[in-house]
Design an enzyme around this catalytic site. Structure first.
Site, short mmCIF file in Angstrom:
data_model
loop_
_atom_site.label_atom_id
_atom_site.label_comp_id
_atom_site.label_asym_id
_atom_site.label_seq_id
_atom_site.Cartn_x
_atom_site.Cartn_y
_atom_site.Cartn_z
N GLN A 1 -3.70 1.00 -2.03
CA GLN A 1 -4.70 2.07 -2.15
C GLN A 1 -6.08 1.64 -1.68
OE1 GLN A 1 -3.59 3.13 -6.45
NE2 GLN A 1 -4.36 5.05 -5.59
N HIS B 1 3.54 2.80 -5.43
CA HIS B 1 2.57 2.56 -4.35
C HIS B 1 2.97 1.33 -3.51
CE1 HIS B 1 -0.60 5.50 -4.70
NE2 HIS B 1 -0.76 5.28 -5.99
N GLY C 1 -4.85 3.17 -13.24
CA GLY C 1 -4.26 2.06 -12.50
C GLY C 1 -4.72 2.09 -11.06
N HIS D 1 4.19 4.73 -11.57
CA HIS D 1 3.35 5.31 -10.51
C HIS D 1 2.77 4.21 -9.61
CE1 HIS D 1 0.17 8.29 -9.10
NE2 HIS D 1 -0.32 7.12 -8.69
N GLU D 2 2.22 3.16 -10.23
CA GLU D 2 1.60 2.09 -9.44
C GLU D 2 2.65 1.30 -8.65
OE1 GLU D 2 -1.45 2.29 -8.96
OE2 GLU D 2 -1.82 3.65 -10.63
N CYS E 1 -3.70 10.95 -8.72
CA CYS E 1 -3.80 9.68 -8.00
C CYS E 1 -5.17 9.61 -7.33
CB CYS E 1 -2.68 9.60 -6.97
SG CYS E 1 -2.67 8.08 -6.00
N LEU E 2 -5.82 8.47 -7.40
CA LEU E 2 -7.14 8.32 -6.77
C LEU E 2 -7.06 8.53 -5.26
CD1 LEU E 2 -8.56 5.19 -8.66
CD2 LEU E 2 -9.29 7.57 -8.95
CO CO Z 1 -1.75 6.48 -7.30
#
Ligand code: CO
Length: 187
Positions: free
Chosen positions: A56, A146, A51, A142-143, A100-101
């Site tokens: 981000q 953000h 995702g 999770h997303e 997480c990226l």
């Molecule tokens: Co993340």
């Protein structure tokens, strides 16, 4: 539909301020927003993410994309776009590893609701509703975090977080005001 090649967006790394902001709702599906969503989808696959959320990549908007089945379905892409999402239901609790990226090289178990129901708008501005379990449920939670400036490392137990403190601090001081990691990422 005009033909536009999607762009690769730069992922902001831990320490970037946009990651900590409460994102703003989308009020209009402008061409800019549509293009941005296609760039977000493109970047998610390019970076092998499950995702990716707008903050981000430096845009404080309530938009994220997920594709939790990409790996399972042998590369068949089925991106789901959620704009202004809202959870309608949470059920159960389950712990599993997350990454997480925006926080490279860190993977830790996080407790999440086992099942969720989410509603939002898709890329066309149409209302969508998903009931999700397993990785799909986890990815949505999770997303969505953000969009509220919450990162998965905020959700791990205090003792574990103490061990991570130095790694995160090292990452933070190597991240410049544009969210770019300058110098080596800590291992
Ligand atoms: Co993340």
């Amino acid at each position: 539909m005009k033909n536009r090649k999607p762009n690769s967006l730069r992922i902001r790394i831990y320490g970037d301020k946009t990651l900590r902001k409460i994102a703003k709702p989308v009020t209009e599906f402008t061409e800019d927003i549509k293009d941005f969503i296609s760039d977000l989808v493109y970047t998610m696959y390019e970076k092998d993410g499950v995702g990716l959320a707008a903050p981000q990549v430096g845009r404080s908007l309530r938009i994220f994309v997920v594709d939790p089945f990409w790996f399972k379905e042998e590369g068949k892409k089925n991106p789901l776009v959620l704009v202004n999402p809202e959870f309608k239901e949470f059920k159960g609790e389950i712990e599993s590893d997350e990454g997480c990226l925006s926080i490279p090289n860190i993977f830790e178990p996080v407790k999440r609701a086992e099942m969720v129901v989410i509603e939002g708008l898709n890329e066309k501005g149409k209302t969508v509703r998903y009931e999700a379990e397993d990785l799909f449920s986890r990815a949505l939670q999770h997303e969505n975090d953000h969009l509220d400036g919450i990162l998965f490392v905020d959700k791990i137990p205090k003792l574990k977080r103490m061990f991570l403190k130095k790694k995160l601090h090292d990452m933070e001081i190597r991240t410049d005001k544009n969210g770019v990691n300058i110098g080596e990422l800590p291992l």
